[in-house]
Design a protein around this motif. Structure first.
Motif, mmCIF file in Angstrom:
data_model
loop_
_atom_site.group_PDB
_atom_site.id
_atom_site.type_symbol
_atom_site.label_atom_id
_atom_site.label_comp_id
_atom_site.label_asym_id
_atom_site.label_seq_id
_atom_site.Cartn_x
_atom_site.Cartn_y
_atom_site.Cartn_z
ATOM 1 N N SER A 75 -29.451 -15.079 -35.868
ATOM 2 C CA SER A 75 -29.614 -14.643 -37.248
ATOM 3 C C SER A 75 -30.380 -13.322 -37.244
ATOM 4 C CB SER A 75 -30.467 -15.632 -38.036
ATOM 5 O OG SER A 75 -29.800 -16.821 -38.246
ATOM 6 N N ALA A 76 -30.519 -12.745 -38.423
ATOM 7 C CA ALA A 76 -31.429 -11.612 -38.577
ATOM 8 C C ALA A 76 -32.856 -12.140 -38.458
ATOM 9 C CB ALA A 76 -31.220 -10.992 -39.947
ATOM 10 N N THR A 104 -32.916 -10.273 -44.098
ATOM 11 C CA THR A 104 -31.763 -10.348 -45.005
ATOM 12 C C THR A 104 -32.219 -10.187 -46.454
ATOM 13 O OG1 THR A 104 -30.699 -11.810 -43.423
ATOM 14 C CG2 THR A 104 -29.727 -11.725 -45.617
ATOM 15 N N GLU A 138 -28.418 -8.740 -38.712
ATOM 16 C CA GLU A 138 -27.947 -9.413 -37.498
ATOM 17 C C GLU A 138 -27.601 -8.383 -36.411
ATOM 18 O OE1 GLU A 138 -27.620 -10.831 -40.395
ATOM 19 O OE2 GLU A 138 -28.117 -12.933 -39.985
ATOM 20 N N PHE A 160 -23.426 -15.140 -39.089
ATOM 21 C CA PHE A 160 -23.364 -14.705 -40.476
ATOM 22 C C PHE A 160 -22.289 -13.657 -40.771
ATOM 23 C CE2 PHE A 160 -25.642 -11.928 -43.773
ATOM 24 C CZ PHE A 160 -25.325 -12.724 -44.869
ATOM 25 N N ARG A 202 -25.062 -16.868 -47.515
ATOM 26 C CA ARG A 202 -26.444 -17.077 -47.074
ATOM 27 C C ARG A 202 -26.567 -18.313 -46.181
ATOM 28 N NH1 ARG A 202 -30.671 -14.225 -49.052
ATOM 29 N NH2 ARG A 202 -31.426 -14.723 -46.970
ATOM 30 N N GLY A 203 -27.328 -18.151 -45.114
ATOM 31 C CA GLY A 203 -27.505 -19.263 -44.174
ATOM 32 C C GLY A 203 -26.296 -19.478 -43.269
ATOM 33 N N GLY A 204 -25.358 -18.525 -43.288
ATOM 34 C CA GLY A 204 -24.079 -18.733 -42.612
ATOM 35 C C GLY A 204 -24.087 -18.673 -41.096
ATOM 36 N N SER A 205 -25.226 -18.379 -40.477
ATOM 37 C CA SER A 205 -25.242 -18.298 -39.007
ATOM 38 C C SER A 205 -24.928 -19.638 -38.348
ATOM 39 C CB SER A 205 -26.600 -17.819 -38.511
ATOM 40 O OG SER A 205 -26.810 -16.503 -38.921
HETATM 41 N N1 ASP Z 1 -29.394 -13.899 -42.097
HETATM 42 C C1 ASP Z 1 -28.587 -14.677 -42.985
HETATM 43 C C2 ASP Z 1 -29.442 -15.276 -44.096
HETATM 44 O O1 ASP Z 1 -30.632 -15.104 -44.106
HETATM 45 C C3 ASP Z 1 -27.788 -15.732 -42.282
HETATM 46 C C4 ASP Z 1 -28.588 -16.805 -41.592
HETATM 47 O O2 ASP Z 1 -29.752 -16.614 -41.261
HETATM 48 O O3 ASP Z 1 -28.031 -17.871 -41.325
HETATM 49 O O4 ASP Z 1 -28.899 -15.911 -44.965
#
Ligand code: ASP
Ligand code: MG
Length: 436
Positions: free
Chosen positions: A35-36, A41, A119, A181, A195-198
């Motif tokens: 992820s980042a 993000t 990322e 992501f 969001r959260g897609g990693s």
């Molecule tokens: N960096 C993206 C986010 O904060 C993806 C992730 O972390 O999964 O949503």
């Protein structure tokens, strides 16, 4: 080969990035999905927001400040002046690119390009660290293989073919590093998996290469049997079925993104949730095997609205439910829970964007009542209905909680209660006390 995904907090500081580098270098070939860095993000989205609102100075200030943070990381991350310089220059290039968007009219596409830099930065910095340590590592850019189609759904075949090609071109590597992501869409533009897609990226990659295992590394030891933010003495669940994990992820367990389960389940690849702070702890294993006939965990989902449609026309009629559901479908609003009686149907939604027109349309078919500020409590386990007692135990734990709806039997894996948000903590605690 295994796929290991590390989230934003796991790569949230130079020290954490170094720990991850040490952790992945165990002599096994693997793909590492990052992820980042934590907060990046959000910062990039805020920069985009300033640009969207036509305030390039505001954006520039944030860009400069984020860039300084990254320059500072470089000083702590690398041992050699050479690698510090190389990475410093690469960071500068990323931020100059972001700055280039402050000069012109801003579009949603440009926002996605800016957000993707998070990322791209974390993986570049991580790869440079591995290289400095003399590890045989390469980048497989997510933008070269990760694809979504016109509906925004992953294009599994393209992902598989592209990824094979990327890996074949780099046979010498021990560690492949890639971005979670981010992806390209059907038009070849930079896009993302939301969001959260990693987690989703890791699962898609695992499925695409038929991995031995997908590991999701966070900073808590696996999925807990209740929400540690609200309940004391929770403990990790060792084994979960894919369906149990999907219910938990969807109904509130923050550790795993709900979309992540499906590709792994489909390809039957076990998913292991592990803790970077305690790498040897067993974590949670999600697979097709489960400890059967046990209640395993409880989760809660907030922000729920309940809608009741009461109608004597439903009595002995057919097609009533179809008409009701069609209204929700026409507003692209998905339904979480449903309970029916002979004279009415109650259901719950979490997206209230179109609540007003939905209620207006429903009034054609009956008397409509809306309850907002509700919460779904979801009890998850392998509860074969022919074994008596599961629902009784859950109901017993909920005896003092006013309950708007109960749903059992939708699957073997879930009993759901719809209650007032204000009763959530009490309900979670009581379930923990009675069930575990
Ligand atoms: N960096 C993206 C986010 O904060 C993806 C992730 O972390 O999964 O949503
Ligand atoms: Mg995450």
């Amino acid at each position: 080969m295994k796929v290991l995904k590390f989230g934003g907090t796991s790569v949230g500081s130079p020290q954490r990035i170094q720990d991850v580098a040490t952790l992945v270098c165990d002599g096994e070939r693997k793909i590492v999905v990052l992820s980042a860095m934590a907060k990046t993000t959000n910062a990039l989205l805020e920069i985009s927001d300033y640009l969207h609102k036509g305030n390039p100075e505001g954006a520039a200030e944030l860009i400069n400040s984020l860039e300084r943070t990254y320059f500072n990381h470089v000083e702590h991350l690398y041992a050699t002046p050479d690698m510090r310089r190389t990475t410093h220059d690469a960071i500068r290039a990323h931020f100059d690119y972001i700055r280039s968007f402050t000069k012109d009219v801003f579009t949603p596409h440009e926002e996605r390009v800016i957000v993707a830099q998070g990322e791209l930065l974390s993986t570049m910095m991580f790869l440079n660290l591995l290289k400095e340590r003399g590890i045989k590592a390469s980048m497989i850019p997510a933008l070269d293989f990760m694809r979504i189609d016109q509906d925004g759904e992953p294009d599994a075949l393209r992902i598989h073919q592209n990824l094979e090609k990327c890996l074949r071109a780099l046979p010498e590597s021990d560690i492949y590093v890639t971005q979670g992501f981010i992806c390209r869409n059907a038009y070849g533009e930079v896009d993302n998996l939301k969001r959260g897609g990693s987690d989703y990226s890791a699962s898609l990659i695992g499925a695409a290469i038929n991995a031995d295992e997908i590991q999701i590394w966070t900073d808590i030891d696996g999925m807990h049997n209740n929400d540690p933010r609200f309940v004391e003495h929770t403990s990790p669940v060792r084994n979960l079925h894919f369906d149990e994990a999907a219910e938990l992820a969807y109904f509130g367990a923050k550790i795993l993104h709900p979309t992540c389960i499906q590709p792994a389940k489909f390809a039957n690849i076990p998913v292991r949730l592990l803790n970077t702070m305690q790498p040897t702890a067993p974590g949670t294993l999600i697979s097709n095997n489960t400890d059967s006939l046990r209640i395993k965990a409880v989760a809660a989902k907030d922000g729920i609205t309940a809608i009741k449609i009461k109608s004597s026309r439903m009595l002995l009629a057919h097609g009533f439910l179809r008409k009701v559901f069609e209204i929700f479908e026409s507003y692209r609003t998905s339904i979480d829970m449903i309970c029916t009686s002979e004279v009415g149907v109650s259901l719950s939604i979490d997206d209230t964007t179109h609540l007003k027109p939905i209620v207006d349309d429903l009034k054609k078919y009956g008397t409509v009542t809306v309850d907002s500020d509700m919460c779904i409590i979801c009890v998850v386990g392998d509860m074969e209905w022919t074994e008596a007692g599961f629902e009784a135990r859950a109901l017993d734990a909920m005896r003092d909680i006013p309950t708007r709806m109960i749903s059992f039997g939708g699957s073997n894996y879930n009993i759901s209660f719809l209650i007032r948000a204000e009763d959530k903590c009490r309900a979670l605690q009581s379930l923990s006390d009675h069930l575990f």
